[in-house]
Scaffold this active site. Structure first.
Site, PDB file in Angstrom:
ATOM      1  N   CYS A  33      18.280  12.884  16.569  1.00  0.00           N
ATOM      2  CA  CYS A  33      17.179  12.001  16.200  1.00  0.00           C
ATOM      3  C   CYS A  33      16.266  11.677  17.375  1.00  0.00           C
ATOM      4  O   CYS A  33      15.219  11.084  17.175  1.00  0.00           O
ATOM      5  CB  CYS A  33      17.739  10.695  15.645  1.00  0.00           C
ATOM      6  SG  CYS A  33      18.783   9.874  16.843  1.00  0.00           S
ATOM      7  N   CYS A 103      25.212   8.281  15.104  1.00  0.00           N
ATOM      8  CA  CYS A 103      24.622   7.231  15.944  1.00  0.00           C
ATOM      9  C   CYS A 103      25.683   6.595  16.854  1.00  0.00           C
ATOM     10  O   CYS A 103      25.382   6.161  17.960  1.00  0.00           O
ATOM     11  CB  CYS A 103      23.986   6.148  15.085  1.00  0.00           C
ATOM     12  SG  CYS A 103      22.967   6.768  13.757  1.00  0.00           S
TER      13      CYS A 103
END
Ligand code: FES
Length: 146
Positions: A33, A103
């Site tokens: 990301c 994440c």
């Protein structure tokens, strides 16, 4: 979709900031990301983590997992800190949605990178710690080289 603990750490993140003259600093980026995380460690002469701070350009899950990860490594010695995995962090937060699992890797990798930096600065080897692959500075250097 987020647990109460995730929301709590996202809305009230612990240990945000930086440490002047930190013993070790680790910066990593998430290839998926593009988000970035930096961890600062203050490690005493007995190799105990006295303080830890983080900064991130990241999503809510990255903030919550980093906040929890800093809580889990604070007060630990460097070997114990090394064994704080993203899985342990997720468990401490009562889980993350599957799409957000990546994440949680940012915090683990940034802690490892900061421990690596500490080891380099002090000329020591931390058993089980490998050179971080996703160190941002290194990537920049490589880009410059080619
Ligand atoms: Fe980038 Fe979560 S989407 S760290």
């Amino acid at each position: 979709m987020y647990t109460e603990k995730v929301m709590d750490h996202f809305e009230h993140p612990r240990n945000v900031g930086e440490i002047e003259n930190a013993s070790g600093i680790g910066t990593v980026g998430n290839a998926k990301c593009g988000d970035i995380m930096r961890i600062y460690l203050d490690i005493d002469e007995n190799q105990i983590i006295q303080d830890v701070k983080f900064k991130t350009f990241g999503c809510g899950a990255a903030v919550a997992t980093s906040s929890m990860a800093t809580e889990l490594v604070k007060g630990k010695n460097i070997r114990e800190a090394l064994s704080v995995t993203n899985k342990a962090v997720m468990e401490a937060l009562d889980g993350l949605p599957p799409v957000k699992v990546h994440c949680s890797l940012l915090a683990e990798e940034a802690i490892h990178a900061a421990l690596w930096d500490y080891a380099q600065k002090n000329g020591i080897t931390i058993e089980g710690l490998e050179k971080p692959k996703s160190d941002i500075h290194e990537e920049e250097e490589e880009i410059e080289r080619y």
